[in-house]
Design a protein around this motif. Sequence first.
Motif, PDB file in Angstrom:
ATOM      1  N   LEU A  21      10.101  -3.593   8.996  1.00 14.14           N
ATOM      2  CA  LEU A  21       9.457  -2.380   8.454  1.00 14.14           C
ATOM      3  C   LEU A  21      10.477  -1.490   7.764  1.00 14.14           C
ATOM      4  O   LEU A  21      11.585  -1.299   8.264  1.00 14.14           O
ATOM      5  N   THR A  80      -4.103   2.438   9.328  1.00 16.71           N
ATOM      6  CA  THR A  80      -5.517   2.790   9.109  1.00 16.71           C
ATOM      7  C   THR A  80      -6.403   1.550   9.081  1.00 16.71           C
ATOM      8  O   THR A  80      -7.608   1.637   9.261  1.00 16.71           O
ATOM      9  N   ARG A  94      -6.637  -0.249   6.336  1.00 18.30           N
ATOM     10  CA  ARG A  94      -7.053  -0.419   4.944  1.00 18.30           C
ATOM     11  C   ARG A  94      -6.531  -1.726   4.348  1.00 18.30           C
ATOM     12  O   ARG A  94      -7.274  -2.499   3.742  1.00 18.30           O
ATOM     13  N   ASP A 148       3.249   7.529  14.958  1.00 20.01           N
ATOM     14  CA  ASP A 148       4.567   7.917  14.474  1.00 20.01           C
ATOM     15  C   ASP A 148       5.020   6.913  13.435  1.00 20.01           C
ATOM     16  O   ASP A 148       4.657   5.736  13.510  1.00 20.01           O
ATOM     17  N   PHE A 149       5.821   7.353  12.485  1.00 21.03           N
ATOM     18  CA  PHE A 149       6.342   6.449  11.463  1.00 21.03           C
ATOM     19  C   PHE A 149       7.515   5.667  12.046  1.00 21.03           C
ATOM     20  O   PHE A 149       8.436   6.238  12.618  1.00 21.03           O
ATOM     21  N   LYS A 170      -1.548   0.916  15.561  1.00 15.15           N
ATOM     22  CA  LYS A 170      -1.706   2.352  15.843  1.00 15.15           C
ATOM     23  C   LYS A 170      -3.202   2.605  16.058  1.00 15.15           C
ATOM     24  O   LYS A 170      -3.919   2.906  15.094  1.00 15.15           O
ATOM     25  N   SER A 183       0.833  -1.199   0.000  1.00 20.15           N
ATOM     26  CA  SER A 183       0.000   0.000   0.000  1.00 20.15           C
ATOM     27  C   SER A 183       0.869   1.251   0.000  1.00 20.15           C
ATOM     28  O   SER A 183       0.458   2.287  -0.469  1.00 20.15           O
TER      29      SER A 183
HETATM   30  P1  5GP Z   1      -2.777   0.426   6.695  1.00 17.33           P
HETATM   31  O1  5GP Z   1      -3.320  -0.210   5.464  1.00 17.33           O
HETATM   32  O2  5GP Z   1      -3.233  -0.230   7.973  1.00 17.33           O
HETATM   33  O3  5GP Z   1      -3.027   1.905   6.716  1.00 17.33           O
HETATM   34  O4  5GP Z   1      -1.222   0.324   6.637  1.00 17.33           O
HETATM   35  C1  5GP Z   1      -0.626  -0.876   6.724  1.00 17.33           C
HETATM   36  C2  5GP Z   1       0.678  -0.924   5.973  1.00 17.33           C
HETATM   37  O5  5GP Z   1       1.252   0.377   5.821  1.00 17.33           O
HETATM   38  C3  5GP Z   1       1.656  -1.720   6.761  1.00 17.33           C
HETATM   39  O6  5GP Z   1       1.599  -3.091   6.432  1.00 17.33           O
HETATM   40  C4  5GP Z   1       2.966  -1.081   6.392  1.00 17.33           C
HETATM   41  O7  5GP Z   1       3.469  -1.637   5.212  1.00 17.33           O
HETATM   42  C5  5GP Z   1       2.617   0.360   6.150  1.00 17.33           C
HETATM   43  N1  5GP Z   1       2.830   1.187   7.355  1.00 17.33           N
HETATM   44  C6  5GP Z   1       1.906   1.741   8.169  1.00 17.33           C
HETATM   45  N2  5GP Z   1       2.466   2.431   9.168  1.00 17.33           N
HETATM   46  C7  5GP Z   1       3.810   2.301   8.992  1.00 17.33           C
HETATM   47  C8  5GP Z   1       4.954   2.787   9.730  1.00 17.33           C
HETATM   48  O8  5GP Z   1       4.883   3.479  10.751  1.00 17.33           O
HETATM   49  N3  5GP Z   1       6.165   2.421   9.226  1.00 17.33           N
HETATM   50  C9  5GP Z   1       6.321   1.658   8.111  1.00 17.33           C
HETATM   51  N4  5GP Z   1       7.564   1.370   7.727  1.00 17.33           N
HETATM   52  N5  5GP Z   1       5.272   1.179   7.401  1.00 17.33           N
HETATM   53  C10 5GP Z   1       4.030   1.509   7.842  1.00 17.33           C
END
Ligand code: 5GP
Length: 180
Positions: free
Chosen positions: A162, A107, A109, A155-156, A134, A72
Motif C-alpha cells: 500500500l 468503500t 467502490r 485510518d489511512f 475497513k 481509484s
Molecule cells: P475503495 O474503492 O474500496 O474505496 O478503495 C479501495 C482502494 O483504495 C484500495 O485498493 C487502495 O488502493 C485505496 N485505499 C483505500 N484505503 C486505503 C488506505 O488506507 N491506504 C492506502 N494506501 N490505500 C487505500
Amino acid sequence: MNITINDKDFEPFIEHHLIEKRTRLIGIQINLEYEKRVPVFIGVLNGSFMFMADLMKEVNVSCETTFVKLASYHGGTASSGNITEELSIAMNIKNRDIIIVEDIIDTGRTLSFLLEKIKALEPASIKIATLLLKPDALTFDVGEIDYVGFEIANDFVVGYGLDYDGLGRNLKDIYRLYVG
Ligand code: 5GP
Ligand code: MG
Ligand code: MG
C-alpha cells in the motif's frame, strides 16, 4: 518507530510476522475449499502485489494467476471516486473459479466495479480475499468478503504493497497515519 513519508508521519500498526500468520491461515482455508478445483487468482494491482505473492506461496492446490490493474486513488489519502482500468484481465475466465486478491477494501467502490466486470465474463464462481477491510467505510454492495486478513478502523495505512503518493509499498510492515 514512526516513519515520515513526504509530509506525513506514520506509526507502526501491523507487523510482518502477524501478516504472515494470517496469510498462512487464509492459504490453509483456500487449500481445503479448492481441493478439487483449479482456481484463478486475480490480483488487483498495484496494491495487492505483496499479499498476492505471499498468499500464493501458501496455496498448494493447482491454480492459475493473473492480474488486473485498477486505480481509484490518484495521490493523497482520499479516494478520487472515479476508477480507471489500466490493465484488463488477459485470460479467458468463463466457467472458472475466481479468487480476487485485494490489498484493502475501503468503500468497496473498486471491488464493486471489478465484480461487475468479472461477472460479465461468466466465471463459475467468485470469491474475494483481502488483506485489509475497513468495515465502517464499506458503502458499496460487494456481497460477502470470503477471506479477510485484518479488519481495521478508518485510518489511512501504508506499507506491504500500500502506498502514500506512490511511496511506501516496499515496507515490510503496515503503518498507519499518525495523528499525534
Ligand atoms: P475503495 O474503492 O474500496 O474505496 O478503495 C479501495 C482502494 O483504495 C484500495 O485498493 C487502495 O488502493 C485505496 N485505499 C483505500 N484505503 C486505503 C488506505 O488506507 N491506504 C492506502 N494506501 N490505500 C487505500
Ligand atoms: Mg486495491
Ligand atoms: Mg494507492
